[in-house]
Design a protein around this motif. Structure first.
Motif, PDB file in Angstrom:
ATOM      1  N   TYR A 106     -13.531  -3.449 -12.299  1.00 23.22           N
ATOM      2  CA  TYR A 106     -12.670  -3.538 -11.125  1.00 23.22           C
ATOM      3  C   TYR A 106     -12.889  -2.344 -10.189  1.00 23.22           C
ATOM      4  O   TYR A 106     -13.111  -2.524  -8.984  1.00 23.22           O
ATOM      5  CB  TYR A 106     -11.201  -3.616 -11.548  1.00 23.22           C
ATOM      6  CG  TYR A 106     -10.251  -3.660 -10.369  1.00 23.22           C
ATOM      7  CD1 TYR A 106      -9.919  -4.864  -9.758  1.00 23.22           C
ATOM      8  CD2 TYR A 106      -9.690  -2.481  -9.862  1.00 23.22           C
ATOM      9  CE1 TYR A 106      -9.068  -4.908  -8.668  1.00 23.22           C
ATOM     10  CE2 TYR A 106      -8.830  -2.512  -8.770  1.00 23.22           C
ATOM     11  CZ  TYR A 106      -8.526  -3.730  -8.178  1.00 23.22           C
ATOM     12  OH  TYR A 106      -7.678  -3.762  -7.081  1.00 23.22           O
ATOM     13  N   GLU A 107     -12.840  -1.137 -10.738  1.00 21.54           N
ATOM     14  CA  GLU A 107     -12.905   0.057  -9.893  1.00 21.54           C
ATOM     15  C   GLU A 107     -14.296   0.221  -9.258  1.00 21.54           C
ATOM     16  O   GLU A 107     -14.398   0.602  -8.084  1.00 21.54           O
ATOM     17  CB  GLU A 107     -12.539   1.290 -10.708  1.00 21.54           C
ATOM     18  CG  GLU A 107     -11.063   1.320 -11.098  1.00 21.54           C
ATOM     19  CD  GLU A 107     -10.688   2.564 -11.884  1.00 21.54           C
ATOM     20  OE1 GLU A 107     -11.613   3.278 -12.355  1.00 21.54           O
ATOM     21  OE2 GLU A 107      -9.473   2.829 -12.036  1.00 21.54           O
ATOM     22  N   PHE A 108     -15.348  -0.073 -10.006  1.00 23.40           N
ATOM     23  CA  PHE A 108     -16.693   0.041  -9.444  1.00 23.40           C
ATOM     24  C   PHE A 108     -16.887  -0.975  -8.322  1.00 23.40           C
ATOM     25  O   PHE A 108     -17.380  -0.641  -7.237  1.00 23.40           O
ATOM     26  CB  PHE A 108     -17.741  -0.171 -10.541  1.00 23.40           C
ATOM     27  CG  PHE A 108     -19.159  -0.080 -10.038  1.00 23.40           C
ATOM     28  CD1 PHE A 108     -19.749   1.143  -9.784  1.00 23.40           C
ATOM     29  CD2 PHE A 108     -19.905  -1.231  -9.817  1.00 23.40           C
ATOM     30  CE1 PHE A 108     -21.053   1.229  -9.324  1.00 23.40           C
ATOM     31  CE2 PHE A 108     -21.210  -1.159  -9.352  1.00 23.40           C
ATOM     32  CZ  PHE A 108     -21.788   0.077  -9.105  1.00 23.40           C
ATOM     33  N   THR A 109     -16.492  -2.216  -8.565  1.00 26.95           N
ATOM     34  CA  THR A 109     -16.640  -3.273  -7.553  1.00 26.95           C
ATOM     35  C   THR A 109     -15.820  -2.944  -6.314  1.00 26.95           C
ATOM     36  O   THR A 109     -16.313  -3.077  -5.174  1.00 26.95           O
ATOM     37  CB  THR A 109     -16.196  -4.630  -8.127  1.00 26.95           C
ATOM     38  OG1 THR A 109     -16.872  -4.878  -9.366  1.00 26.95           O
ATOM     39  CG2 THR A 109     -16.499  -5.759  -7.151  1.00 26.95           C
ATOM     40  N   GLN A 130     -15.273  -1.306  -0.691  1.00 24.67           N
ATOM     41  CA  GLN A 130     -14.625  -0.447   0.300  1.00 24.67           C
ATOM     42  C   GLN A 130     -15.649   0.345   1.116  1.00 24.67           C
ATOM     43  O   GLN A 130     -15.475   0.525   2.327  1.00 24.67           O
ATOM     44  CB  GLN A 130     -13.655   0.508  -0.407  1.00 24.67           C
ATOM     45  CG  GLN A 130     -12.394  -0.171  -0.920  1.00 24.67           C
ATOM     46  CD  GLN A 130     -11.528   0.770  -1.743  1.00 24.67           C
ATOM     47  OE1 GLN A 130     -12.029   1.709  -2.381  1.00 24.67           O
ATOM     48  NE2 GLN A 130     -10.221   0.535  -1.730  1.00 24.67           N
ATOM     49  N   ASP A 131     -16.717   0.780   0.458  1.00 26.04           N
ATOM     50  CA  ASP A 131     -17.764   1.510   1.168  1.00 26.04           C
ATOM     51  C   ASP A 131     -18.459   0.621   2.194  1.00 26.04           C
ATOM     52  O   ASP A 131     -18.765   1.057   3.312  1.00 26.04           O
ATOM     53  CB  ASP A 131     -18.789   2.064   0.176  1.00 26.04           C
ATOM     54  CG  ASP A 131     -18.217   3.183  -0.697  1.00 26.04           C
ATOM     55  OD1 ASP A 131     -17.162   3.735  -0.335  1.00 26.04           O
ATOM     56  OD2 ASP A 131     -18.829   3.498  -1.737  1.00 26.04           O
ATOM     57  N   ARG A 171     -11.506  -9.593  -3.799  1.00 26.08           N
ATOM     58  CA  ARG A 171     -10.379 -10.178  -3.060  1.00 26.08           C
ATOM     59  C   ARG A 171      -9.406  -9.101  -2.573  1.00 26.08           C
ATOM     60  O   ARG A 171      -8.850  -9.212  -1.474  1.00 26.08           O
ATOM     61  CB  ARG A 171      -9.630 -11.185  -3.949  1.00 26.08           C
ATOM     62  CG  ARG A 171     -10.417 -12.428  -4.338  1.00 26.08           C
ATOM     63  CD  ARG A 171     -10.822 -13.261  -3.157  1.00 26.08           C
ATOM     64  NE  ARG A 171     -11.297 -14.581  -3.577  1.00 26.08           N
ATOM     65  CZ  ARG A 171     -12.210 -15.279  -2.932  1.00 26.08           C
ATOM     66  NH1 ARG A 171     -12.767 -14.795  -1.836  1.00 26.08           N
ATOM     67  NH2 ARG A 171     -12.570 -16.472  -3.372  1.00 26.08           N
ATOM     68  N   ASP A 172      -9.209  -8.073  -3.391  1.00 23.31           N
ATOM     69  CA  ASP A 172      -8.267  -7.023  -2.997  1.00 23.31           C
ATOM     70  C   ASP A 172      -8.765  -6.225  -1.788  1.00 23.31           C
ATOM     71  O   ASP A 172      -7.964  -5.724  -0.994  1.00 23.31           O
ATOM     72  CB  ASP A 172      -8.009  -6.074  -4.175  1.00 23.31           C
ATOM     73  CG  ASP A 172      -7.115  -6.711  -5.240  1.00 23.31           C
ATOM     74  OD1 ASP A 172      -6.581  -7.814  -4.979  1.00 23.31           O
ATOM     75  OD2 ASP A 172      -6.984  -6.118  -6.328  1.00 23.31           O
ATOM     76  N   VAL A 173     -10.049  -6.104  -1.641  1.00 24.10           N
ATOM     77  CA  VAL A 173     -10.610  -5.431  -0.468  1.00 24.10           C
ATOM     78  C   VAL A 173     -10.708  -6.396   0.709  1.00 24.10           C
ATOM     79  O   VAL A 173     -10.560  -6.012   1.864  1.00 24.10           O
ATOM     80  CB  VAL A 173     -11.996  -4.839  -0.800  1.00 24.10           C
ATOM     81  CG1 VAL A 173     -12.628  -4.208   0.445  1.00 24.10           C
ATOM     82  CG2 VAL A 173     -11.885  -3.811  -1.915  1.00 24.10           C
ATOM     83  N   ASP A 174     -10.931  -7.653   0.404  1.00 26.58           N
ATOM     84  CA  ASP A 174     -11.185  -8.682   1.421  1.00 26.58           C
ATOM     85  C   ASP A 174     -10.094  -9.747   1.352  1.00 26.58           C
ATOM     86  O   ASP A 174     -10.329 -10.875   0.934  1.00 26.58           O
ATOM     87  CB  ASP A 174     -12.575  -9.292   1.174  1.00 26.58           C
ATOM     88  CG  ASP A 174     -12.872 -10.459   2.083  1.00 26.58           C
ATOM     89  OD1 ASP A 174     -12.484 -10.411   3.260  1.00 26.58           O
ATOM     90  OD2 ASP A 174     -13.483 -11.439   1.606  1.00 26.58           O
TER      91      ASP A 174
END
Length: 628
Positions: free
Chosen positions: A158-161, A166-167, A218-221
């Motif tokens: 999760y954190e790596f993705t 985000q980058d 999904r959380d970023v987008d």
């Protein structure tokens, strides 16, 4: 008279001019690419260019149709490529000697994605969740996660993705598509995320990892700009796709994805018809779009370095296309057409895998080795773009010229026979068409009942159906008679063989590496299984016989044996130990004293879940000077 002659002269001039124009066009187009009916303007004509940055950094140059050195991505775009695919490894630098394959980390992906976006291309990001190659044969955890498991491993994914996404978002280059994992036939992040095996976590653990990656995107987008993909290899294997996605969607409730990605290399993944049937089925069964996210074909059999190429003469023989620039174009055009034909417009496109990977000793698949892919690039060994690259523009041109391919050449066949033995002549021969596709066509042989009474080499001729082409059979006659019927499974079935036990684990394979010629017996199952394949041969003279068979596979079976029984003595066996894909070994039992007039020969396999392998070319000969 003048009024009649003038129109005739004008007409003649027009005909001559049209003929010359057609001739010039034909000369300008040394290969033929037929347009595809119904292809949409936004059909994905993609390329995986993950090696490109490494190639550029180490001096590789790329040249356009005019021989001018240009940016490779500009050349790709000019030839119709509208998407790029970029793989991301977590930290390839930690692998020491395993550094290679472009060292494709996030930094390189960000740079290449920005360049692609600037050219108006769209971007697919391929998370491997490994520091190196991830595929059905290996899905190793990155070094930073080596001691992690359970919820910690889900958190890692999760954190790596999320960080990577985000980058990309912060730079204004959000990818239009993301795949969570690469060729996930056997899971990912082994052993916790492995689907089969004694230490495997199984589908429940694997599904948790996939869900973590999907959720991070999904959380970023939150607006769902980015489409999500789950990707398997073996694009022609409908049983694999049904088994995998039934479990994932129904039992594990993994449904928040948009696309099923398939790898389809014709030399490994079945026929085009099998690919078509699989895409048609899974797109409807799971209500998902489909993309052939990896495909390629060789434009030559030449090799530019010391690394054995993945595509060679055996692969060409199995594939259905000649290894040529025309054959490469025809193959990719036909894969594109298969995707277009998926009902409901659910076939979105294809990605050619690494058209840019030209020879460069500083851009190997692994440090200390070479490039096994350069003859499947779409640039020649010097970096000049091949005309086959035009397939992406010309297949999508509604005004393109359609030319029906015609038969041009029948390939010779090799036939083995024994002294005073009736010939077993093939019913079809391989015929090359004008588009360099190769198809099986019925043949009628002259004097097919010929019996040779001397050892030697002979030639028979025949006529190919529906054409005046001559077929040639090169016949080798020796003094050995193989008594096993359908010994190499070359008739694409199990005729003359009996299979007992878990028959669902056994099938006929035509994938390169899994066969020694065109077909072989193949086995695999996702649970423990056992089976016996056997054949009884009668009418034998008393004497000593030699039994042999060839196998390859991943190894790890509980018990695997070649055997001989019912010959008038106790059962004889030879233990089989496989040690890798395409590593063929011959196993032999000598001096079998047949006294009963018959023998039962075969193979027994008691396997663990996930074991796989092949049996091919089984032979039984009477030993010379052994007849009693």
């Amino acid at each position: 008279m003048k009024r009649k002659i003038l129109p005739s002269l004008v007409l003649a001039a027009l005909v001559f001019g049209y003929t010359m124009l057609c001739t010039l066009n034909a000369a300008a187009e040394s290969i033929q690419v037929n347009p595809i009916v119904g292809i949409s303007p936004d059909f994905i004509k993609g390329a995986d260019i993950s090696m490109l940055k490494q190639l550029e950094m180490t001096g590789s140059k790329f040249y356009d149709d005019n021989g001018v050195a240009r940016d490779c991505m500009e050349i790709l775009k000019e030839h119709g490529i509208n998407w790029v695919r970029l793989r991301i490894w977590n930290n390839p630098e930690v692998n020491g000697l395993e550094v290679g394959g472009g060292n494709t980390d996030e930094a390189k992906a960000l740079e290449m994605a920005a360049r692609a976006k600037k050219l108006g291309m769209k971007v697919l990001i391929d998370f491997h969740y490994s520091d190196w190659w991830a595929d059905p044969g290996k899905q190793n955890k990155p070094a930073a996660w080596a001691n992690h498991s359970g919820k910690q491993l889900e958190k890692d994914v999760y954190e790596f993705t999320k960080k990577v996404m985000q980058d990309f978002k912060a730079r204004g280059i959000m990818p239009e598509m993301v795949q969570i994992g690469n060729e996930l036939n056997n899971g990912m992040l082994w052993p916790e995320g492995q689907l089969t095996g004694s230490n495997a976590g199984g589908y429940k653990v694997f599904a948790g990892l996939v869900k973590a990656g999907l959720r991070a995107v999904r959380d970023v987008d939150s607006e769902h700009y980015t489409k999500l993909m789950i990707h398997l290899a073996n694009g022609g294997d409908n049983g694999l796709y049904r088994s995998f996605f039934d479990e994932m969607t129904k039992n594990q409730k993994v449904n928040d994805f948009d696309i099923i990605g398939l790898s389809y290399y014709p030399v490994w993944h079945g026929t085009l018809e099998q690919l078509q049937n699989n895409m048609n089925d899974i797109s409807a069964r799971y209500n998902k779009d489909v993309i052939v996210v990896e495909t390629a074909y060789g434009f030559t059999l030449d090799n530019a370095d010391t690394q054995k190429n993945a595509f060679g003469a055996p692969e060409e023989k199995l594939s259905g296309y000649k290894a040529s620039v025309q054959g490469q174009a025809t193959c990719i055009r036909n894969v594109m057409e298969a995707v277009v034909k998926v009902p409901g417009k659910k076939g979105l496109g294809i990605f050619y895998w690494e058209p840019d990977w030209i020879p460069n000793p500083q851009a190997p698949w692994k440090t200390g080795e070479g490039n096994e892919w350069e003859n499947q690039a779409m640039f020649d060994f010097d970096g000049k773009v091949l005309e086959s690259m035009d397939v992406f523009n010309r297949a999508a041109d509604p005004n393109g010229r359609y030319v029906e391919a015609v038969m041009e050449e029948a390939y010779p066949v090799e036939v083995k026979a024994s002294v005073n033995q009736s010939l077993d002549m093939p019913k079809v021969v391989s015929v090359r068409y004008s588009d360099d596709s190769v198809k099986a066509v019925p043949v009628s042989w002259n004097n097919p009942g010929t019996v040779y009474d001397k050892v030697g080499h002979y030639t028979l001729y025949g006529t190919v159906a529906r054409t005046p082409l001559t077929a040639t059979a090169r016949i080798t006659v020796d003094n050995k008679v193989n008594l096993v019927r359908n010994s190499g499974f070359e008739i694409n079935n199990f005729d003359n063989w009996a299979i007992e036990g878990d028959t669902g684990a056994v099938n006929i394979s035509s994938s390169s590496g899994d066969v020694r010629d065109k077909y072989a017996l193949h086995y695999w199952a996702d649970k423990t299984f056992k089976f016996t394949v056997k054949q009884t041969i009668t009418g034998l003279k008393k004497g000593k016989y030699t039994l042999s068979g060839w196998t390859q596979g991943g190894g790890g079976e509980k018990s695997m044996q070649l055997f001989a029984a019912d010959y008038g003595g106790e059962k004889l066996t030879a233990e089989i130990k496989n040690d890798g894909w395409n590593k063929w070994h011959q196993w032999t039992i000598k001096g079998i004293p047949v006294t009963s007039g018959k023998i039962t020969i075969g193979m027994y396999n008691e396997a663990n879940a996930g074991n796989w392998g092949s049996l091919d070319d089984v032979t039984l000969y009477i030993q010379e000077n052994a007849i009693e």
